[in-house]
Design a protein around this motif. Structure first.
Motif, mmCIF file in Angstrom:
data_model
loop_
_atom_site.group_PDB
_atom_site.id
_atom_site.type_symbol
_atom_site.label_atom_id
_atom_site.label_comp_id
_atom_site.label_asym_id
_atom_site.label_seq_id
_atom_site.Cartn_x
_atom_site.Cartn_y
_atom_site.Cartn_z
ATOM 1 N N VAL A 50 0.877 -1.168 0.000
ATOM 2 C CA VAL A 50 0.000 0.000 0.000
ATOM 3 C C VAL A 50 0.915 1.219 0.000
ATOM 4 O O VAL A 50 1.625 1.480 0.973
ATOM 5 C CB VAL A 50 -0.936 0.012 1.224
ATOM 6 C CG1 VAL A 50 -1.834 1.247 1.193
ATOM 7 C CG2 VAL A 50 -1.781 -1.263 1.262
ATOM 8 N N LEU A 51 0.931 1.957 -1.097
ATOM 9 C CA LEU A 51 1.919 3.017 -1.326
ATOM 10 C C LEU A 51 1.276 4.396 -1.331
ATOM 11 O O LEU A 51 0.487 4.722 -2.213
ATOM 12 C CB LEU A 51 2.631 2.772 -2.664
ATOM 13 C CG LEU A 51 3.634 3.833 -3.122
ATOM 14 C CD1 LEU A 51 4.839 3.889 -2.192
ATOM 15 C CD2 LEU A 51 4.074 3.550 -4.557
ATOM 16 N N ASP A 59 8.959 11.283 -5.040
ATOM 17 C CA ASP A 59 7.574 11.279 -5.490
ATOM 18 C C ASP A 59 7.075 9.848 -5.588
ATOM 19 O O ASP A 59 7.790 8.954 -6.056
ATOM 20 C CB ASP A 59 7.459 11.961 -6.854
ATOM 21 C CG ASP A 59 6.025 11.998 -7.360
ATOM 22 O OD1 ASP A 59 5.251 12.831 -6.864
ATOM 23 O OD2 ASP A 59 5.687 11.169 -8.221
ATOM 24 N N GLY A 60 5.835 9.627 -5.140
ATOM 25 C CA GLY A 60 5.302 8.275 -5.095
ATOM 26 C C GLY A 60 5.269 7.581 -6.440
ATOM 27 O O GLY A 60 5.476 6.369 -6.531
ATOM 28 N N SER A 61 5.001 8.328 -7.521
ATOM 29 C CA SER A 61 4.962 7.707 -8.841
ATOM 30 C C SER A 61 6.347 7.234 -9.266
ATOM 31 O O SER A 61 6.495 6.196 -9.921
ATOM 32 C CB SER A 61 4.394 8.680 -9.876
ATOM 33 O OG SER A 61 5.172 9.860 -9.953
ATOM 34 N N GLU A 62 7.383 7.987 -8.873
ATOM 35 C CA GLU A 62 8.753 7.540 -9.165
ATOM 36 C C GLU A 62 9.100 6.308 -8.329
ATOM 37 O O GLU A 62 9.752 5.371 -8.807
ATOM 38 C CB GLU A 62 9.750 8.668 -8.880
ATOM 39 C CG GLU A 62 9.661 9.826 -9.847
ATOM 40 C CD GLU A 62 9.882 9.394 -11.290
ATOM 41 O OE1 GLU A 62 10.828 8.626 -11.541
ATOM 42 O OE2 GLU A 62 9.099 9.819 -12.156
ATOM 43 N N ALA A 63 8.647 6.316 -7.079
ATOM 44 C CA ALA A 63 8.861 5.148 -6.225
ATOM 45 C C ALA A 63 8.174 3.921 -6.817
ATOM 46 O O ALA A 63 8.716 2.802 -6.775
ATOM 47 C CB ALA A 63 8.327 5.421 -4.821
ATOM 48 N N LYS A 65 7.604 3.283 -10.009
ATOM 49 C CA LYS A 65 8.405 2.789 -11.130
ATOM 50 C C LYS A 65 9.619 2.006 -10.644
ATOM 51 O O LYS A 65 9.986 0.980 -11.224
ATOM 52 C CB LYS A 65 8.858 3.962 -12.008
ATOM 53 C CG LYS A 65 7.717 4.642 -12.763
ATOM 54 C CD LYS A 65 8.228 5.810 -13.575
ATOM 55 C CE LYS A 65 7.085 6.534 -14.278
ATOM 56 N NZ LYS A 65 7.561 7.699 -15.045
ATOM 57 N N MET A 66 10.236 2.479 -9.578
ATOM 58 C CA MET A 66 11.405 1.783 -9.035
ATOM 59 C C MET A 66 11.006 0.439 -8.429
ATOM 60 O O MET A 66 11.715 -0.559 -8.586
ATOM 61 C CB MET A 66 12.103 2.664 -8.005
ATOM 62 C CG MET A 66 12.711 3.933 -8.599
ATOM 63 S SD MET A 66 13.420 5.051 -7.368
ATOM 64 C CE MET A 66 14.888 4.126 -6.899
ATOM 65 N N LEU A 67 9.861 0.410 -7.762
ATOM 66 C CA LEU A 67 9.360 -0.861 -7.231
ATOM 67 C C LEU A 67 9.101 -1.851 -8.352
ATOM 68 O O LEU A 67 9.437 -3.037 -8.234
ATOM 69 C CB LEU A 67 8.057 -0.630 -6.447
ATOM 70 C CG LEU A 67 8.179 -0.036 -5.048
ATOM 71 C CD1 LEU A 67 6.798 0.342 -4.521
ATOM 72 C CD2 LEU A 67 8.846 -1.030 -4.093
ATOM 73 N N ARG A 68 8.522 -1.371 -9.429
ATOM 74 C CA ARG A 68 8.224 -2.241 -10.557
ATOM 75 C C ARG A 68 9.495 -2.791 -11.205
ATOM 76 O O ARG A 68 9.458 -3.818 -11.876
ATOM 77 C CB ARG A 68 7.397 -1.492 -11.605
ATOM 78 C CG ARG A 68 5.922 -1.516 -11.285
ATOM 79 C CD ARG A 68 5.351 -2.922 -11.524
ATOM 80 N NE ARG A 68 4.080 -3.093 -10.844
ATOM 81 C CZ ARG A 68 3.918 -3.698 -9.694
ATOM 82 N NH1 ARG A 68 4.944 -4.205 -9.045
ATOM 83 N NH2 ARG A 68 2.724 -3.840 -9.157
ATOM 84 N N GLY A 69 10.605 -2.084 -10.998
ATOM 85 C CA GLY A 69 11.867 -2.565 -11.552
ATOM 86 C C GLY A 69 12.443 -3.751 -10.808
ATOM 87 O O GLY A 69 13.302 -4.462 -11.341
ATOM 88 N N ILE A 70 11.974 -3.994 -9.569
ATOM 89 C CA ILE A 70 12.563 -5.076 -8.779
ATOM 90 C C ILE A 70 11.556 -6.113 -8.305
ATOM 91 O O ILE A 70 11.951 -7.161 -7.787
ATOM 92 C CB ILE A 70 13.328 -4.526 -7.556
ATOM 93 C CG1 ILE A 70 12.386 -3.752 -6.632
ATOM 94 C CG2 ILE A 70 14.481 -3.647 -7.998
ATOM 95 C CD1 ILE A 70 13.056 -3.275 -5.352
ATOM 96 N N LEU A 90 -0.526 6.850 -12.993
ATOM 97 C CA LEU A 90 -0.196 5.855 -11.973
ATOM 98 C C LEU A 90 -0.437 4.437 -12.477
ATOM 99 O O LEU A 90 0.398 3.542 -12.297
ATOM 100 C CB LEU A 90 -1.030 6.112 -10.720
ATOM 101 C CG LEU A 90 -0.719 7.397 -9.965
ATOM 102 C CD1 LEU A 90 -1.797 7.650 -8.909
ATOM 103 C CD2 LEU A 90 0.653 7.324 -9.324
ATOM 104 N N LEU A 91 -1.572 4.228 -13.124
ATOM 105 C CA LEU A 91 -1.876 2.897 -13.634
ATOM 106 C C LEU A 91 -0.884 2.501 -14.717
ATOM 107 O O LEU A 91 -0.453 1.349 -14.801
ATOM 108 C CB LEU A 91 -3.311 2.857 -14.165
ATOM 109 C CG LEU A 91 -4.400 3.048 -13.105
ATOM 110 C CD1 LEU A 91 -5.761 3.245 -13.765
ATOM 111 C CD2 LEU A 91 -4.449 1.867 -12.151
ATOM 112 N N ASN A 92 -0.518 3.459 -15.549
ATOM 113 C CA ASN A 92 0.444 3.169 -16.605
ATOM 114 C C ASN A 92 1.832 2.909 -16.047
ATOM 115 O O ASN A 92 2.644 2.207 -16.659
ATOM 116 C CB ASN A 92 0.496 4.323 -17.611
ATOM 117 C CG ASN A 92 1.160 3.918 -18.911
ATOM 118 O OD1 ASN A 92 0.814 2.902 -19.503
ATOM 119 N ND2 ASN A 92 2.108 4.713 -19.359
ATOM 120 N N ALA A 93 2.130 3.480 -14.883
ATOM 121 C CA ALA A 93 3.430 3.264 -14.252
ATOM 122 C C ALA A 93 3.513 1.919 -13.544
ATOM 123 O O ALA A 93 4.582 1.535 -13.077
ATOM 124 C CB ALA A 93 3.727 4.389 -13.258
#
Length: 244
Positions: A50-51, A59-63, A65-70, A90-93
């Motif tokens: 829950v972010l 910024d949460g949207s950058e966070a 994207k970084m979460l999605r990388g790992i 957000l959904l696209n990220a």
């Protein structure tokens, strides 16, 4: 129950979420910054994150994207921003769902249950599915790939699920309630969730709500996907390769 990571910088909100999620038998860990969240998901296995978007360090949207990388862990973003452009971004990220603040823990629990059902159902071994062709659109459910006139479509997971569900029922008007139940695994929800995904999907199909080609909305009824008037009808080809 689920293992949950709560990423929230407001100590009052964080404490309330921890207490109420724990009371609901979930296992909860919490952090107050994006960097701490990245460290947590790198070292622990969670069922859902829950972010909060209003984090002090990133910024949460950058966070996101970084979460999605790992990790592919389902992420529900909590945001006070409710405009369509932000939700689409957000959904696209890579967000799996979103909640607009303020929200109840009951609402959060329902959204968590929905994303967990989708994640778990996607973990099983799927039976081979036929390639679906509707006009110049090709959808391969097994490979989770879609093409339009031979060009690969870059779709998010939810966009693909929505497209595949509608393409599998060409010409059929699908009620919004059915879309929520089958694509989002929710018995109820906000119509804006569907509208946002339809809007983004239309852009990727090169059309608009005012000038539709494949996606048609019948106000107060539902949504249907059908080939353009100048295209060939739908064909289901078992085992066929999508065009390259």
């Amino acid at each position: 129950m689920a293992s949950v990571l709560v990423v929230e910088d407001d100590p009052f909100v964080r404490s309330a979420l921890i207490r109420q999620l724990t009371d609901a038998s979930h296992t909860v860990r919490s952090v107050g910054t994006a960097l701490e969240a990245l460290r947590e998901v790198a070292h622990f296995r969670f069922d859902v994150v829950v972010l909060d978007l209003g984090l002090p360090d990133l910024d949460g949207s950058e966070a996101l994207k970084m979460l999605r990388g790992i990790t592919d862990v389902p992420v529900i973003v909590a945001t006070a921003r409710d405009d369509e452009t932000e939700i689409v971004r957000l959904l696209n990220a890579g967000a799996d769902d979103y909640l607009t603040k303020p929200f109840s823990v009951e609402h959060l629990s329902a959204r968590m249950a929905a994303v967990l059902r989708r994640a778990r159902s996607g973990g099983g071994e799927a039976a081979p599915s036929p390639v679906i062709r509707v006009g110049g659109l090709t959808v391969d459910p097994l490979r989770r790939q879609a093409e339009l006139d031979g060009a690969r479509l870059d779709l998010t997971r939810r966009e693909f699920d929505l497209l595949a569900f509608l393409a599998g029922r060409p010409g059929v008007v699908v009620p919004r309630r059915e879309l929520l139940a089958e694509v989002w695994q929710q018995s109820y929800g906000d119509d804006q969730t569907i509208d946002v995904h339809l809007s983004w999907l239309r852009r990727k199909l090169g059309e608009t709500a005012a000038r539709p080609r494949y996606l048609h909305t019948l106000r107060g009824v539902g949504v249907k996907l059908e080939p353009p008037a100048d295209a060939a009808g739908p064909v289901h080809v078992p085992g066929a390769e999508p065009p390259r």
